[in-house]
Design a protein around this motif. Structure first.
Motif, PDB file in Angstrom:
ATOM      1  N   ASN A  55     199.928 -13.119 -45.894  1.00  0.00           N
ATOM      2  CA  ASN A  55     199.279 -14.237 -46.588  1.00  0.00           C
ATOM      3  C   ASN A  55     199.582 -15.592 -45.956  1.00  0.00           C
ATOM      4  N   GLN A  56     199.754 -15.604 -44.626  1.00  0.00           N
ATOM      5  CA  GLN A  56     199.867 -16.874 -43.926  1.00  0.00           C
ATOM      6  C   GLN A  56     198.503 -17.233 -43.345  1.00  0.00           C
ATOM      7  N   VAL A  59     189.072  -4.953 -45.333  1.00  0.00           N
ATOM      8  CA  VAL A  59     189.989  -4.694 -46.439  1.00  0.00           C
ATOM      9  C   VAL A  59     191.412  -4.862 -45.924  1.00  0.00           C
ATOM     10  N   GLY A  60     192.226  -5.626 -46.634  1.00  0.00           N
ATOM     11  CA  GLY A  60     193.617  -5.818 -46.244  1.00  0.00           C
ATOM     12  C   GLY A  60     194.547  -5.301 -47.315  1.00  0.00           C
ATOM     13  N   THR A 115     191.811 -12.016 -42.355  1.00  0.00           N
ATOM     14  CA  THR A 115     190.953 -13.053 -41.790  1.00  0.00           C
ATOM     15  C   THR A 115     190.134 -12.446 -40.662  1.00  0.00           C
ATOM     16  N   ALA A 116     188.871 -12.865 -40.567  1.00  0.00           N
ATOM     17  CA  ALA A 116     188.003 -12.386 -39.490  1.00  0.00           C
ATOM     18  C   ALA A 116     187.273 -13.570 -38.866  1.00  0.00           C
ATOM     19  N   TYR A 117     187.069 -13.496 -37.553  1.00  0.00           N
ATOM     20  CA  TYR A 117     186.373 -14.518 -36.776  1.00  0.00           C
ATOM     21  C   TYR A 117     185.328 -13.849 -35.893  1.00  0.00           C
ATOM     22  N   ASP A 145     190.909 -14.221 -46.861  1.00  0.00           N
ATOM     23  CA  ASP A 145     191.186 -13.920 -48.257  1.00  0.00           C
ATOM     24  C   ASP A 145     192.621 -13.429 -48.366  1.00  0.00           C
ATOM     25  N   GLY A 146     193.419 -14.035 -49.245  1.00  0.00           N
ATOM     26  CA  GLY A 146     194.804 -13.623 -49.361  1.00  0.00           C
ATOM     27  C   GLY A 146     195.308 -13.600 -50.788  1.00  0.00           C
ATOM     28  N   VAL A 147     196.395 -12.842 -51.000  1.00  0.00           N
ATOM     29  CA  VAL A 147     197.071 -12.763 -52.300  1.00  0.00           C
ATOM     30  C   VAL A 147     198.578 -12.779 -52.067  1.00  0.00           C
TER      31      VAL A 147
END
Length: 161
Positions: A40-41, A143-144, A70-72, A56-58
């Motif tokens: 989540n950084q 999905v993470g 994260t995607a680019y 997207d993080g939790v």
């Protein structure tokens, strides 16, 4: 134009310092999708030309159970693009890159996007995505999961329900 398709997956890269993920085999106008998971950084200092698709993080950054996906994307201007690079996110990172061929050669190649991030262990995940608004689109789901390791082999048994 032929249907867009995944030409190559670079395979997993990982580390605990600065991020560097090399392009796979590609040609001019291929589009690369770079996917990165951290604890989540937020990813900073991204090399030039990359556009964020989703982040997207939790959880509390750097803590057990924390995860950010994260995607680019970037379009290749030649057959010898430099690696995706970014600053050290602070804990660990795991990533890979997909090489896509037969993608639109101008404008944003991403028609719709979505993500789902899990902070606790799960045995199944459902991701609801909207519909594409153009013909001949690929659909990717990112999905993470909160696995605090640099050695994560990925998922299996993915189905289109």
């Amino acid at each position: 134009m032929a249907m867009p398709s995944v030409y190559e997956n670079t395979g997993q890269s990982n580390g605990t310092g600065a991020i560097s993920i090399a392009w796979g085999t590609h040609a001019t106008n291929f589009v690369a999708i770079c996917r990165i998971q951290t604890s989540n950084q937020v990813i900073t200092g991204v090399s030039a030309g990359w556009t964020e698709i989703v982040s997207d993080g939790v959880g509390t950054a750097g803590s057990a159970g924390a995860v950010r996906t994260t995607a680019y994307w970037k379009r290749a201007a030649s057959g010898s693009e430099a690696a995706f690079t970014a600053d050290d996110p602070g804990d660990h990172w795991v990533g890979d890159m997909l090489m896509l061929q037969n993608v639109v050669t101008s404008g944003n190649p991403i028609n719709t996007s979505g993500s789902f991030t899990i902070g606790t262990p799960q045995t199944a995940v459902t991701v609801a995505l909207g519909s594409t608004t153009n013909n001949n689109c690929l659909v990717f789901t990112v999905v993470g999961g909160a696995i605090d390791t640099v050695d994560f082999s990925g998922s299996s048994n993915i189905t289109n329900a």
